[in-house]
Design a protein around this motif. Structure first.
Motif, mmCIF file in Angstrom:
data_model
loop_
_atom_site.group_PDB
_atom_site.id
_atom_site.type_symbol
_atom_site.label_atom_id
_atom_site.label_comp_id
_atom_site.label_asym_id
_atom_site.label_seq_id
_atom_site.Cartn_x
_atom_site.Cartn_y
_atom_site.Cartn_z
ATOM 1 N N SER A 65 0.881 -1.321 -0.132
ATOM 2 C CA SER A 65 0.385 -0.203 -0.034
ATOM 3 C C SER A 65 1.346 0.994 -0.044
ATOM 4 O O SER A 65 0.906 2.437 -0.793
ATOM 5 N N ALA A 66 1.643 1.438 1.157
ATOM 6 C CA ALA A 66 3.140 2.169 0.619
ATOM 7 C C ALA A 66 3.833 2.276 -0.981
ATOM 8 O O ALA A 66 4.326 3.694 -0.862
ATOM 9 N N LEU A 67 3.420 1.624 -1.028
ATOM 10 C CA LEU A 67 4.744 1.218 -2.216
ATOM 11 C C LEU A 67 3.889 2.369 -3.384
ATOM 12 O O LEU A 67 4.155 2.545 -4.373
ATOM 13 N N THR A 68 2.651 1.814 -3.803
ATOM 14 C CA THR A 68 1.566 1.522 -4.945
ATOM 15 C C THR A 68 0.717 3.018 -4.392
ATOM 16 O O THR A 68 -0.068 3.215 -5.030
ATOM 17 N N GLY A 69 0.265 3.154 -3.388
ATOM 18 C CA GLY A 69 -0.912 4.260 -2.805
ATOM 19 C C GLY A 69 -1.741 3.906 -2.911
ATOM 20 O O GLY A 69 -2.905 4.858 -2.656
ATOM 21 N N ALA A 70 -2.276 2.284 -3.026
ATOM 22 C CA ALA A 70 -3.749 2.032 -2.724
ATOM 23 C C ALA A 70 -4.212 1.131 -1.518
ATOM 24 O O ALA A 70 -2.495 0.171 -1.620
ATOM 25 N N VAL A 71 -4.884 0.629 -1.732
ATOM 26 C CA VAL A 71 -5.306 -0.588 -0.699
ATOM 27 C C VAL A 71 -5.135 -1.475 -1.085
ATOM 28 O O VAL A 71 -5.647 -2.237 -2.161
ATOM 29 N N ALA A 72 -3.894 -2.140 -0.871
ATOM 30 C CA ALA A 72 -3.483 -2.932 -2.014
ATOM 31 C C ALA A 72 -3.679 -4.886 -1.772
ATOM 32 O O ALA A 72 -4.709 -4.862 -2.695
ATOM 33 N N TRP A 73 -4.644 -4.516 -1.030
ATOM 34 C CA TRP A 73 -5.439 -6.287 -0.335
ATOM 35 C C TRP A 73 -6.292 -6.056 -0.865
ATOM 36 O O TRP A 73 -7.112 -7.044 -1.285
ATOM 37 N N GLU A 74 -7.017 -5.163 -1.783
ATOM 38 C CA GLU A 74 -8.138 -5.077 -2.175
ATOM 39 C C GLU A 74 -8.508 -5.623 -3.507
ATOM 40 O O GLU A 74 -9.675 -5.782 -3.916
ATOM 41 N N PHE A 75 -6.773 -6.002 -3.942
ATOM 42 C CA PHE A 75 -6.944 -6.084 -5.730
ATOM 43 C C PHE A 75 -7.594 -8.003 -5.257
ATOM 44 O O PHE A 75 -7.735 -8.109 -6.499
ATOM 45 N N VAL A 76 -7.529 -8.359 -4.473
ATOM 46 C CA VAL A 76 -7.323 -9.287 -4.676
ATOM 47 C C VAL A 76 -8.548 -10.657 -2.871
ATOM 48 O O VAL A 76 -8.202 -11.712 -2.829
ATOM 49 N N ASN A 77 -8.781 -9.099 -2.270
ATOM 50 C CA ASN A 77 -9.156 -9.595 -0.863
ATOM 51 C C ASN A 77 -10.569 -10.216 -1.353
ATOM 52 O O ASN A 77 -11.524 -10.218 -1.688
ATOM 53 N N PRO A 78 -10.872 -11.776 -0.320
ATOM 54 C CA PRO A 78 -11.681 -12.434 -1.959
ATOM 55 C C PRO A 78 -13.200 -12.286 -0.763
ATOM 56 O O PRO A 78 -13.916 -12.431 -1.796
ATOM 57 N N VAL A 79 -12.941 -11.543 0.622
ATOM 58 C CA VAL A 79 -14.692 -11.480 1.132
ATOM 59 C C VAL A 79 -15.021 -10.150 0.189
ATOM 60 O O VAL A 79 -16.271 -10.355 -0.400
ATOM 61 N N SER A 80 -14.242 -9.473 -0.693
ATOM 62 C CA SER A 80 -14.935 -7.770 -1.900
ATOM 63 C C SER A 80 -15.092 -9.002 -2.757
ATOM 64 O O SER A 80 -15.987 -8.518 -3.903
ATOM 65 N N LEU A 81 -13.952 -9.233 -2.797
ATOM 66 C CA LEU A 81 -13.823 -10.069 -5.134
ATOM 67 C C LEU A 81 -15.300 -11.291 -4.765
ATOM 68 O O LEU A 81 -16.448 -10.999 -5.030
ATOM 69 N N LEU A 82 -16.291 -11.357 -3.308
ATOM 70 C CA LEU A 82 -17.143 -12.616 -3.122
ATOM 71 C C LEU A 82 -18.053 -12.332 -3.313
ATOM 72 O O LEU A 82 -19.077 -12.028 -4.400
ATOM 73 N N GLN A 83 -18.284 -10.787 -2.799
ATOM 74 C CA GLN A 83 -19.722 -9.909 -2.587
ATOM 75 C C GLN A 83 -19.746 -9.733 -4.564
ATOM 76 O O GLN A 83 -20.689 -9.523 -4.241
ATOM 77 N N ARG A 84 -18.548 -8.971 -5.224
ATOM 78 C CA ARG A 84 -18.717 -8.201 -6.213
ATOM 79 C C ARG A 84 -18.959 -9.773 -7.231
ATOM 80 O O ARG A 84 -19.815 -9.392 -8.074
ATOM 81 N N ALA A 85 -18.607 -11.183 -7.279
ATOM 82 C CA ALA A 85 -19.517 -12.160 -8.170
ATOM 83 C C ALA A 85 -20.596 -12.418 -7.414
ATOM 84 O O ALA A 85 -21.370 -12.225 -8.724
ATOM 85 N N LEU A 86 -21.040 -11.941 -6.728
ATOM 86 C CA LEU A 86 -22.596 -12.528 -6.077
ATOM 87 C C LEU A 86 -23.487 -11.272 -6.982
ATOM 88 O O LEU A 86 -24.370 -11.980 -7.427
ATOM 89 N N ILE A 87 -22.141 -10.225 -6.954
ATOM 90 C CA ILE A 87 -23.260 -9.397 -7.701
ATOM 91 C C ILE A 87 -23.256 -9.519 -9.065
ATOM 92 O O ILE A 87 -23.950 -9.181 -9.397
ATOM 93 N N SER A 88 -22.549 -9.355 -9.814
ATOM 94 C CA SER A 88 -22.419 -9.468 -11.345
ATOM 95 C C SER A 88 -22.579 -11.010 -11.641
ATOM 96 O O SER A 88 -22.903 -10.945 -12.786
ATOM 97 N N GLY A 89 -22.323 -12.066 -11.005
ATOM 98 C CA GLY A 89 -22.467 -13.205 -11.447
ATOM 99 C C GLY A 89 -21.286 -13.839 -12.330
ATOM 100 O O GLY A 89 -21.782 -14.879 -11.866
ATOM 101 N N ILE A 90 -21.123 -13.407 -12.555
ATOM 102 C CA ILE A 90 -19.504 -14.152 -13.248
ATOM 103 C C ILE A 90 -18.361 -12.971 -13.020
ATOM 104 O O ILE A 90 -18.026 -12.250 -12.427
#
Ligand code: SF4
Ligand code: SF4
Length: 290
Positions: free
Chosen positions: A150-175
């Motif tokens: 996060s310090a290196l990229t200036g982004a919230v790094a874990w959110e790119f691969v966080n299974p919790v957030s990805l699961l929610q997005r997958a449930l919304i988009s379906g694929i």
């Protein structure tokens, strides 16, 4: 399938105490996890916006803002200056887990826990025993890595691969990519190592485990003298090392490790009712008792 109907770890308790008492805490946890996920999904699925956002940051009825402190900390490492509602929302969540146990997040809130519990249930049902040894400190290394990234990229790094957030997005988009990550977590827990993800690798659990070290709500091995050494509590516990000092030691019967999820699995599984939910009360206890 969202969890155990009759798993091996509960067999003794089931025979002695019946289905409901050997699954009470499991039922309550599933109710909590599915209700919270359902609240987030009501908006995208049905247009009923009681809660907006996701497990990282949300607002309830546009009145209360809540934020995941781990996300906020990553943001700070990335150079973000958070607005007051986000900081106070993170403080509210931190305070809640300081009372309830940090890793109550894992056992009672996180929807990925349903996936990993299902993998564990399948392991027990099918007799899969492959258990590649992973070091549970790996999650602390990954946690430090996400802050560094996060310090290196200036982004919230874990959110790119966080299974919790990805699961929610997958449930919304379906694929989407999210299902691949969820499948990878499931297969890892099923075929590679017992409780691989939640107990060894997930930095979210590691973060909340640090908060949970001082938590008030604790499981207690109150009736440890009744223990018959059947091993059921160790089998079901996602973090079995936390049980030993309370059950086998001479000091406090409270399970004091921040790794304990307060999931109640040991309470469900013990056939002789050794465990119960309790609280640590440092203002009433002294020294070794605590
Ligand atoms: S000690 Fe009991 S409550 Fe804590 S994580 Fe293990 S099974 Fe869950
Ligand atoms: S506390 Fe003792 S009797 Fe109860 S589940 Fe654990 S090992 Fe078995």
């Amino acid at each position: 399938m969202i969890g155990p109907l009759i798993s091996g770890s509960r067999r003794l308790s089931l025979g002695k105490r019946g289905w409901l008492r050997s699954h009470k805490w499991w039922l309550l946890r599933r109710f909590s996890q599915i209700t919270l996920l359902g609240l987030f999904m009501l908006g995208p699925w049905a247009g009923i916006w009681i809660v907006r956002g996701n497990f990282a940051a949300s607002d309830i009825a546009r009145l209360v803002v809540l934020a995941d402190p781990y996300i906020v900390v990553q943001g700070i490492f990335g150079g973000a200056i958070h607005a007051w509602p986000v900081l106070s929302g993170a403080a509210v969540i931190t305070l809640a887990y300081l009372v309830l146990g940090g890793r109550a997040y894992c056992g009672w809130v996180c929807p990925v826990n349903i996936v990993t519990d299902t993998a564990f249930w399948l392991r027990e049902k099918t007799g899969l025993t492959r258990d590649r040894k992973l070091d549970r400190r790996s999650r602390l290394v990954i946690l430090a890595g996400t802050l560094f990234a996060s310090a290196l990229t200036g982004a919230v790094a874990w959110e790119f691969v966080n299974p919790v957030s990805l699961l929610q997005r997958a449930l919304i988009s379906g694929i989407g990519f999210g299902w691949s990550i969820i499948l990878a977590v499931f297969l890892l827990d099923l075929f590679v190592s017992r409780r691989a993800w939640c107990s060894h690798l997930c930095p979210v659990g590691a973060f909340y485990g640090l908060i949970g070290r001082g938590a008030l709500v604790r499981v207690s091995a109150t009736r440890r003298s009744a223990c018959t050494d059947c091993g059921a509590c160790f089998n079901i516990c996602p973090e079995p090392h936390v049980i030993v000092p309370a059950l086998k030691g001479q000091g406090s019967p409270l399970i004091l490790s921040g790794d304990c999820q307060n999931c109640g699995g040991c309470i469900d599984a013990c056939p002789v009712d050794v465990f119960q939910i309790s609280t640590r009360r440092p203002w009433l206890q002294t020294g070794a008792a605590e």
